[in-house]
Write an enzyme that holds these catalytic residues in place. Sequence first.
Site, PDB file in Angstrom:
ATOM      1  N   GLN A 167      -4.923  -1.359   9.656  1.00 40.25           N
ATOM      2  CA  GLN A 167      -4.882  -2.701   9.082  1.00 40.25           C
ATOM      3  C   GLN A 167      -5.523  -3.721  10.034  1.00 40.25           C
ATOM      4  OE1 GLN A 167      -3.557  -3.433   5.904  1.00 40.25           O
ATOM      5  NE2 GLN A 167      -4.447  -5.448   6.275  1.00 40.25           N
ATOM      6  N   ASP A 203     -11.189   2.968   4.066  1.00 39.93           N
ATOM      7  CA  ASP A 203     -11.609   1.566   3.981  1.00 39.93           C
ATOM      8  C   ASP A 203     -13.134   1.458   3.904  1.00 39.93           C
ATOM      9  OD1 ASP A 203      -9.827  -0.489   3.700  1.00 39.93           O
ATOM     10  OD2 ASP A 203      -9.341  -0.652   5.836  1.00 39.93           O
ATOM     11  N   LYS A 212       0.844  -1.198   0.000  1.00 40.59           N
ATOM     12  CA  LYS A 212       0.000   0.000   0.000  1.00 40.59           C
ATOM     13  C   LYS A 212       0.880   1.250   0.000  1.00 40.59           C
ATOM     14  CE  LYS A 212      -3.883  -2.298   2.178  1.00 40.59           C
ATOM     15  NZ  LYS A 212      -4.543  -2.709   3.424  1.00 40.59           N
TER      16      LYS A 212
END
Length: 300
Positions: free
Chosen positions: A98, A121, A54
Site C-alpha cells: 500500500q 498493482d 481489499k
Amino acid sequence: MSADIIDGKAFAAGLREQIAKNVEQLKEEHNLTPGLAVILVGEDPASEVYVRNKGKQTVECGMNSYEHKLDANTSEEELLALIDKLNNDPTVHGILCQLPLPDHLNSDLVINSIAPEKDVDGFHISNVGLLGTGQKSMVPCTPLGCLLMLRERHGSLSGMNAVVVGRSNIVGKPMANLLLRDSCTVTIVHSRTKDIEAACRNADILVAAVGRPEMINADWIKPGATVIDVGINRIPAPEKGEGKHRIVGDVEFASAAEVAGAITPVPGGVGPMTIACLLANTVTAACRANNLPEPEGLAA
Ligand code: NDP
C-alpha cells in the site's frame, strides 16, 4: 440531464460475482485458491480503510487474504525480506504494497522488488514496459477499471479520439497506453498543455485524472462524449454541517451530464471498480502462475 450514468458500483458488483464464480471453479477443478497479500507500513488512516476493504472483498470472493501490518519504523531490509518471502510463497499469487510508504523507504525499490508476475498493482517497471510495448502484463487497477467500463459501453474503441487529462504513473500514463492498445487516437494533456479545453472538446472519450475538484465543465465536453471521472476530491460541505465534507470528482457532474452521452458519477463510478480489478488481477495472476487459461473479461 441527458447523459447515461455509468454505474460503477453495479458494474463492480457484477465483476465481483463473476470473479467469485471463477474462484469457485479454480478450487473445484484445480484445487487452486488464489491468494492476495497486502502489506501496510505505518498507520495512515485512509490506507488502513483501503487495506481493510481489499481484505474483506478478497475473502468475499472466496480467495485467501494475507494482511501484513508493519510498524511505521520498519526498515527497508525488513520490508524487502518480507517481499522476498511472499515472492517465493506458492500460495500467494498477488502482492500489493500500500502506497504511500513512510519517507525513509524507497517506494521504487520496494515496488520493483515484487515479482512482476505477482505485482497485481501493475506498478513494477517490467509491467510498465510490457504494457508500453503492448505485451501481456499486469495492468494498474484504476485504468483497467476505466477500460472495462468503456468496453462495456462501446464494444470496440477503435478509431475513437480519447483524451486523458493527467499524466501520472498510476492513472494517466497507463490509461493512455491501454486506450492506444485498443486503437484509440490518444492525446494526453497536463498542467503545461496549451489550450487544454480545445483538446478536451475533441474527445469522444474523456478521462479526467487530475485531482482538481470539478475542473472540467460542460464547455470542455464534446456533445455525446463518454466521460470517465477518476478524480476523488474532498471539499468542504457547510450545508451538511460545520466541518463536514463531500466527495466530488474532477468533472462538474451536473453541467457535464447535460452535454455528455455517458458519464461516471463520483462517488460510485471509477472508485468501486479499482478494488474489483485488484481481485481480477489476482485471479489472472493465479491462472498464469499455474499455466491455466485466464477467465474471460478480467484482463485488459
Ligand atoms: P497526480 O497528482 O499524480 O497527477 C495529477 C495529474 O494531473 C498530473 O499529471 C498533473 O499534471 C495534472 N494536472 C494537475 N493540475 C492540472 C491542471 N490544472 N490542468 C491540467 N492538468 C493538471 O494524481 P493521480 O493521477 O494519482 O490521481 C488523479 C486523481 O484521481 C486524484 O483525484 C486521485 O485521488 C484520483 N484517483 C482515484 C482512484 C480511484 O480509485 N478512483 C485511484 C487513483 C487516483 P503535471 O504532470 O503537469 O503536474
